[in-house]
Design an enzyme around this catalytic site. Structure first.
Site, PDB file in Angstrom:
ATOM      1  N   HIS A 106       0.817  -1.210   0.000  1.00 55.18           N
ATOM      2  CA  HIS A 106       0.000   0.000   0.000  1.00 55.18           C
ATOM      3  C   HIS A 106       0.852   1.262   0.000  1.00 55.18           C
ATOM      4  O   HIS A 106       0.383   2.322  -0.421  1.00 55.18           O
ATOM      5  CB  HIS A 106      -0.961  -0.008   1.189  1.00 55.18           C
ATOM      6  CG  HIS A 106      -2.121  -0.920   0.995  1.00 55.18           C
ATOM      7  ND1 HIS A 106      -3.373  -0.655   1.493  1.00 55.18           N
ATOM      8  CD2 HIS A 106      -2.230  -2.104   0.340  1.00 55.18           C
ATOM      9  CE1 HIS A 106      -4.206  -1.634   1.156  1.00 55.18           C
ATOM     10  NE2 HIS A 106      -3.517  -2.530   0.469  1.00 55.18           N
ATOM     11  N   HIS A 267      -2.129 -12.115  -2.149  1.00 57.16           N
ATOM     12  CA  HIS A 267      -3.192 -12.819  -1.448  1.00 57.16           C
ATOM     13  C   HIS A 267      -2.843 -14.275  -1.169  1.00 57.16           C
ATOM     14  O   HIS A 267      -3.727 -15.070  -0.856  1.00 57.16           O
ATOM     15  CB  HIS A 267      -4.499 -12.720  -2.249  1.00 57.16           C
ATOM     16  CG  HIS A 267      -5.020 -11.325  -2.329  1.00 57.16           C
ATOM     17  ND1 HIS A 267      -6.070 -10.966  -3.147  1.00 57.16           N
ATOM     18  CD2 HIS A 267      -4.632 -10.182  -1.699  1.00 57.16           C
ATOM     19  CE1 HIS A 267      -6.297  -9.667  -3.007  1.00 57.16           C
ATOM     20  NE2 HIS A 267      -5.432  -9.175  -2.141  1.00 57.16           N
TER      21      HIS A 267
END
EC number: 1.11.1.21
Length: 726
Positions: A106, A267
């Site tokens: 992020h 993920h």
């Protein structure tokens, strides 16, 4: 309303009347000038990140400090931290790997290739708005977990580098082999104000994917890093998310394969958190009360942490080994059938309906659950192009590992510029096309070589305007955000820059300079182009009666066409360059705002920008040879005529048409048109801040100062990409 009696009464009690009442009496309080004039030109963007905000002082040398770092000792400490679960924020499955990977992702994922802004290069995740973005919930905890390590190693490691290195170590400690790590990200000490995050006034406002191509925005919703994990505007439809995913990752400079690798790799480890309704979550760090000490999103749901944690509101665990690298993401994606369901917080997600309970609970070893996926995870199965790549990765885990390693490295280093800026023992040797690689220098001109080249350029028949224009065209592509562009490499002579409309006049000088290079047999074209600007400026100063030496640092090299990613370099083509009075489109911003934008990309201050524009005008460096802003009868002479005549009240300015882009300056007495100008010219008389600077250069005693300031700013631009000189 106060009366004289009120004042007398408070005075009698010994209380100052001006210290009464509920008005904000602090510095900066009250209605601001931007409240009154919201469209006021943002000249302040050119004053960011000065030494006044830097507690380390102007003599601090991060590269020097980093060289003292016990790098592998730091990595060892990070590895230990990963499994040292803290009661105030317990680790899922006893590991913070997923949290640190998300923190690094992020931080880097805000990068936008369209304008080079965003990214992890300056540790902006510490500041608003990013520290309080809805997509960054709980990353305040990740940064706080890192504090003891940052405290231990001090200034030898920047926060910006530490965020990314922590993500790398998290991957490595989970069994993944990363591509490498380049340090060199220097911290800043205040938020970046120049990044346009969008016009929306509410978090998570949806944007159409097509709109992203028209603006320098990275995400499909305000406050997200890339796309809404529940699908566009919470649609819950995996296939509908494909366009949004492509647009967002494309804006980060990623192709389809890199996109699939990054989503799947990100993920493979960790989980999302949605134990209960998000209404239980308190204010973000910027809005949290002072006693929270920079932390936010305090939750009243259960314990608020661990099994009760709420971050996105989604409750998804993708793989059965969430702390160890695997290919289970793809195996689960294609092995099971997926049914739409909702998290305990009510967010849309998918569950493997035909799967056994094989996913371990993060805090209770006796519990298992079925595999779950985000809406956007399933896009990798149902979009035809993404599905082809995903199946290839399913059947070839090594190809997936290699793709993710390279894509992760690209993601986390995309805004660092050329590889020459990387430092540390784990910098990969391989040159990558997105790094805009350059060949190694093979020759550095001697002082006599430079003298000979200057004579050859001066005798070439090129005018001052042509010499200055070609040098500016080469150097002014630099972007301070991602350190791309600049004169080194002489890519002005390559595609696509050679064909840009803004360079049409400037490149006419290239054949002459290429001939000089060929005859010299040694010097690079890149050096000769910059040296042409030196000759032009020195000739112009001499014509103004000043003997000026323009500093020149040789050592540039010439890039090859195969070292130049045409598609990525197309993004450097300016939609406006006010220094050359160029504007390609009228549907974005104002001309003067785009001038500020360009100056900020060139890391210029307001005085530097002002001096350069004034000098470029009198040197006749407009992109098309027009007379707009050329407020002088002595074109090619480095005078302060631009400022003198701009501020002369003998002239009255009127727009030539309703667009108010071009103007005529008429003599107030005769009505004769004396000059023409663009908004990029008149702003130096209109804007109060820029006029204050222009008045300095227009003064009768300012000519020599103006020339010196112009030369200093000129040399700065020519050397913006000379990281070897640092």
């Amino acid at each position: 309303m106060s009366t004289s009696d009120d004042i007398h009464n408070t005075t009698a009690t010994g209380k100052c009347p001006f210290h009464q009442g509920g008005h904000d009496q602090s510095a900066g309080g009250g209605t601001t000038t931007r409240d009154w004039w919201p469209n006021q030109l943002r000249v302040d963007l050119l004053n960011q990140h000065s030494n006044r905000s830097n507690p380390l002082g102007e003599d601090f040398d991060y590269r020097k400090e980093f060289s003292k770092l016990d790098y592998y000792g730091l990595k060892k400490d990070l590895k230990a931290l990963l499994t040292e679960s803290q009661p105030w924020w317990p680790a899922d499955w006893g590991s913070y790997a997923g949290l640190f990977i998300r923190m690094a992702w992020h931080g880097a994922g805000t990068y936008r290739s369209i304008d080079g802004r965003g990214g992890a290069g300056r540790g902006q995740q510490r500041f608003a708005p990013l520290n309080s973005w809805p997509d960054n919930v709980s990353l305040d905890k990740a940064r706080r977990l890192l504090w003891p390590i940052k405290q231990k190693y001090g200034q030898k490691i920047s926060w910006a580098d530490l965020f990314i290195l922590a993500g790398n170590v998290a991957l490595e400690n989970s069994g993944f082999r990363t591509f490498g790590f380049g340090a060199g990200r220097e911290d800043v000490w205040e938020p970046d104000l120049d990044v346009n995050w969008g016009d929306e006034k509410a978090w998570l406002t949806h944007r159409h994917p097509e709109a992203l191509a028209k603006a320098p925005l990275g995400a499909t919703e305000m406050g997200l890093i890339y796309v809404n994990p529940e699908g566009p505007d919470h649609s819950g439809e995996p296939l509908s998310a494909a366009a949004a995913i492509r647009a967002t990752f494309g804006n980060m400079g990623m192709n389809d394969e890199e996109t699939v690798a990054l989503i799947a790799g990100g993920h493979t480890l960790g989980k999302t958190h949605g134990a209960g309704p998000t209404s239980n979550v308190g204010p973000d760090p910027e809005a949290a009360p002072i006693e929270e000490q920079g932390l936010g999103w305090a939750s009243t749901y259960g314990s608020g942490v661990g099994a009760d944690a709420i971050t996105s509101g989604l409750e998804v665990v993708w793989t059965q080994t969430p702390t160890q690298w695997s290919n289970y993401f793809f195996e689960n994606l294609f092995k099971y059938e997926w049914v739409q369901t909702r998290s305990p917080a009510g967010a849309i997600q998918f569950e493997a309906v035909d799967a056994p309970e094989i996913i371990p609970d993060p805090f209770d070893p006796s519990k298992k659950r079925k595999p779950t996926m985000l809406v956007t995870d399933l896009t990798l199965r149902f979009d035809p192009e993404f599905e082809k790549i995903s199946r290839r990765f399913l059947n070839d885990p090594q190809a997936f590992n290699e793709a993710f390693a390279r894509a992760w490295f690209k993601l986390t280093h995309r805004d660092m510029g050329p590889k020459s800026r990387y430092i540390g023992p784990e910098v990969p040797k391989e040159d990558l096309i997105w790094q805009d690689p350059l060949p190694q220098p093979i020759y550095n001109p001697t002082e006599q070589d430079i003298i000979d080249l200057k004579f050859a350029i001066a005798d070439s028949g090129l005018s001052v305007s042509e010499l200055v224009s070609v040098a500016w065209a080469s150097a002014s592509t630099f972007r301070g955000g991602d350190k791309r562009g600049g004169a080194n490499g002489a890519r002005l002579a390559l595609m696509p820059q050679r064909d840009w409309d803004v360079n049409a006049a400037a490149v006419r000088a290239l054949p002459v300079l290429e001939k000089i290079q060929k005859e010299s047999g040694k010097a690079s074209l890149a050096d000769i182009i910059v040296l042409a600007g030196v000759v032009g400026v020195e000739k112009a100063a001499s014509a103004a009666g000043l003997s000026i030496h323009v500093p020149f640092a040789p050592g540039r090299v010439d890039a090859r066409q195969d070292q130049t990613d045409i598609e990525m370099f197309e993004l450097l083509e300016p939609i406006a360059d006010g220094f050359r009075n160029y504007r390609a489109r009228l549907d974005v911003s104002t001309t003067e705002s785009l001038l500020i934008d360009k100056a900020q990309q060139l890391t210029l201050t307001a005085p530097e920008m002002t001096a350069l524009v004034g000098g470029m005008r009198v040197l006749g460096a407009n992109f098309d040879g027009s007379k707009n802003g050329v407020f002088t009868d002595r074109v090619g002479v480095l005078s302060n005529d631009f400022f003198v005549n701009l501020l002369d009240m003998r002239y009255e300015w009127k727009a030539t048409d309703e667009s108010k882009e071009l103007f005529e300056g008429r003599d107030r007495e005769t009505g004769e048109v004396k000059y023409t100008a663009s908004r990029a010219d008149l702003v130096f008389g209109s804007n109060s801040v820029l006029r204050a600077v222009a008045e300095v250069y227009a003064s009768s005693d300012a000519h020599e100062k103006f020339v010196k300031d112009f030369v200093a700013a000129w040399v700065k631009v020519m050397n913006l990409d000379r990281f070897d000189l640092l």
